[in-house]
Design a protein around this motif. Structure first.
Motif, mmCIF file in Angstrom:
data_model
loop_
_atom_site.group_PDB
_atom_site.id
_atom_site.type_symbol
_atom_site.label_atom_id
_atom_site.label_comp_id
_atom_site.label_asym_id
_atom_site.label_seq_id
_atom_site.Cartn_x
_atom_site.Cartn_y
_atom_site.Cartn_z
ATOM 1 N N ALA A 87 27.675 19.181 34.743
ATOM 2 C CA ALA A 87 27.366 19.419 33.335
ATOM 3 C C ALA A 87 26.349 20.543 33.172
ATOM 4 O O ALA A 87 26.336 21.239 32.153
ATOM 5 C CB ALA A 87 26.849 18.139 32.684
ATOM 6 N N GLY A 88 25.504 20.754 34.174
ATOM 7 C CA GLY A 88 24.524 21.824 34.108
ATOM 8 C C GLY A 88 25.113 23.208 34.268
ATOM 9 O O GLY A 88 24.415 24.210 34.046
ATOM 10 N N ASP A 89 26.398 23.284 34.639
ATOM 11 C CA ASP A 89 27.085 24.574 34.770
ATOM 12 C C ASP A 89 27.939 24.908 33.550
ATOM 13 O O ASP A 89 28.476 26.014 33.465
ATOM 14 C CB ASP A 89 27.987 24.573 36.006
ATOM 15 N N LEU A 90 28.092 23.949 32.634
ATOM 16 C CA LEU A 90 29.062 24.075 31.543
ATOM 17 C C LEU A 90 28.380 24.332 30.208
ATOM 18 O O LEU A 90 27.555 23.539 29.761
ATOM 19 C CB LEU A 90 29.906 22.803 31.444
ATOM 20 N N ALA A 91 28.749 25.440 29.565
ATOM 21 C CA ALA A 91 28.332 25.729 28.195
ATOM 22 C C ALA A 91 29.552 25.615 27.288
ATOM 23 O O ALA A 91 30.687 25.855 27.713
ATOM 24 C CB ALA A 91 27.729 27.128 28.088
ATOM 25 N N LEU A 92 29.324 25.238 26.036
ATOM 26 C CA LEU A 92 30.403 25.093 25.064
ATOM 27 C C LEU A 92 30.555 26.383 24.268
ATOM 28 O O LEU A 92 29.576 26.908 23.723
ATOM 29 C CB LEU A 92 30.125 23.909 24.141
ATOM 30 N N VAL A 93 31.782 26.888 24.189
ATOM 31 C CA VAL A 93 32.098 28.106 23.449
ATOM 32 C C VAL A 93 33.375 27.867 22.645
ATOM 33 O O VAL A 93 34.126 26.929 22.925
ATOM 34 C CB VAL A 93 32.281 29.307 24.400
ATOM 35 N N PRO A 94 33.664 28.715 21.641
ATOM 36 C CA PRO A 94 34.834 28.465 20.786
ATOM 37 C C PRO A 94 36.178 28.652 21.471
ATOM 38 O O PRO A 94 37.142 27.987 21.131
ATOM 39 C CB PRO A 94 34.664 29.474 19.642
#
Length: 408
Positions: A87-94
């Motif tokens: 989860a620390g590697d994952l950013a949310l984008v559109p």
């Protein structure tokens, strides 16, 4: 359709109460939906969950928005588990293109730097690379990968364009126009050995591949959850590993800007982020109803059947084999060559898509590669063999007539 052909058709998937799977979606029953790969489709339960969240947001926005970063961080944990990443590697984008834009905007200027892409690349992502190259005063080099290239041939074609001046490599995991894989695993390993940053466009991977980042070495990966994973619109993930990730920032500056990656992406002002919070509902629905492994098997078997049925119809019409060797095939999608005269460019392919929807009542994807037109067949759990039989029997003859008119 012959009895033999139909007997090989995968059986339709049903809901737990015995209803057809399509009834769990709000798709227009007046259309045949054979193009899940472009925009996906959102299950009703996920739409309803998003509507509940929106109502909660509107009831008390001053409570909602300060709490939102924490809720998004919690949602990232579940989405990361689905992708098989930390989860620390994952950013949310559109969307995946937004993820690529984040990378392009965040990389330090490299005077005269070269960017390597492939001729299978998604147009918006490639155009972003071209804009970055102009800002750098550099150029884009395009690796030409034959449609039928196997893993080694594709690897060699890409790496042949990578040299001492290469400052970024952009490669699709699953190509959009040509529905094939590219060997991102060996490419990533070699790029890392040479010290060349790699951006993997994984737009089609979530849901279609069980663990898209297993065995993959890359600096950046962007994938859409609103395609095969059936999340609400505008839901994607950007995975970043290694030292370059600390330089990644959202395209919109907000109060989370001082936070570390990926937390700074969880605060984007008053953007409606209910899509991210409702995504787990979509993932759980498929998992609970059929299981993701079973769903993927069904999608691939049905896509294979679609390829045979539609390919046979086109071959009968033209007298030529319409099946396509894509070198590294993917589950859930297949290409069938169209009669000459149709979809020989992206603009012509898009126009054909619109005409088929308007006149034939079918949502289908038409693509072009090297001046040749194809229909890209997608299959999801709500599709049935009868959808593709309909296309073969009712639409292919019309496409043949349109092709003859175009040639004359």
């Amino acid at each position: 359709m012959s009895e033999t052909d139909v007997s090989t058709a995968p059986r339709p998937l049903l809901l737990s109460d015995g209803r057809p799977a399509a009834q769990a979606w709000s798709l227009d029953p007046a259309l045949r939906h054979l193009n899940h790969g472009s925009f996906g489709a959102v299950p009703l339960v996920a739409q309803e969950r998003q509507n509940e969240l929106r109502a909660e947001m509107e009831r008390a926005p001053v409570v909602w928005f300060p709490e939102l970063p924490g809720r998004l961080a919690a949602a990232r944990t579940g989405l990361a588990a689905f992708l098989g990443v930390d989860a620390g590697d994952l950013a949310l984008v559109p969307n995946a293109s937004a993820g690529a834009s984040v990378v392009y905007a965040s990389l330090e200027r490299r005077a005269g730097g070269e960017i390597v892409v492939t001729d299978h690349g998604y147009g918006a992502v490639t155009m972003g690379a071209e804009r970055l190259a102009r800002r750098w005063g550099g150029r884009v080099r395009t690796a030409h990968v034959p449609l039928d290239a196997d893993e080694q041939q594709a690897y060699e074609a890409v790496m042949a364009e990578v040299g001492d001046a290469t400052d970024l490599l952009v490669v699709d995991q699953i190509t959009s126009a040509t529905a094939r894989r590219l060997p991102v695993e060996p490419i990533g390993a070699e790029a890392a050995r040479r010290g060349v940053p790699l951006l993997v466009d994984g737009a089609h991977a979530p849901g279609l591949l069980a663990t898209p980042l297993d065995g993959l070495t890359c600096d950046f990966w962007a994938g859409n959850l609103h395609k095969w994973a059936c999340a609400p619109r505008g839901t994607a993930g950007l995975v970043a590993r290694g030292p370059l990730r600390d330089g990644l920032h959202p395209l919109i500056d907000s109060w989370g800007a001082p936070d570390p990656y990926p937390d700074r992406f969880d605060q984007q002002g008053t953007v409606d982020a209910t899509n991210y919070l409702a995504t787990q509902t979509a993932l759980d629905f498929v998992d609970r109803t059929w299981g993701w492994d079973a769903a993927r098997r069904h999608m691939d078997e049905l896509a294979g059947y679609a390829e045979r049925v539609v390919g046979a119809a086109v071959a009968e019409l033209t007298g030529e084999d319409a099946l396509v060797d894509v070198g590294m095939p993917v589950p859930g999608m297949r290409l069938v060559r169209l009669p000459d005269g149709l979809a020989d460019s992206r603009i012509a392919a898009d126009a054909l898509r619109d005409r088929v929807a308007a006149e034939l009542g079918v949502e289908a994807a038409f693509t072009a590669f090297d001046g040749i037109g194809y229909v890209r067949l997608s299959a999801h759990v709500y599709n049935t063999a009868e959808d593709y039989e309909y296309f073969a029997e009712r639409c292919v003859p019309v496409l043949g007539a349109w092709a003859r008119a175009a040639r004359t």
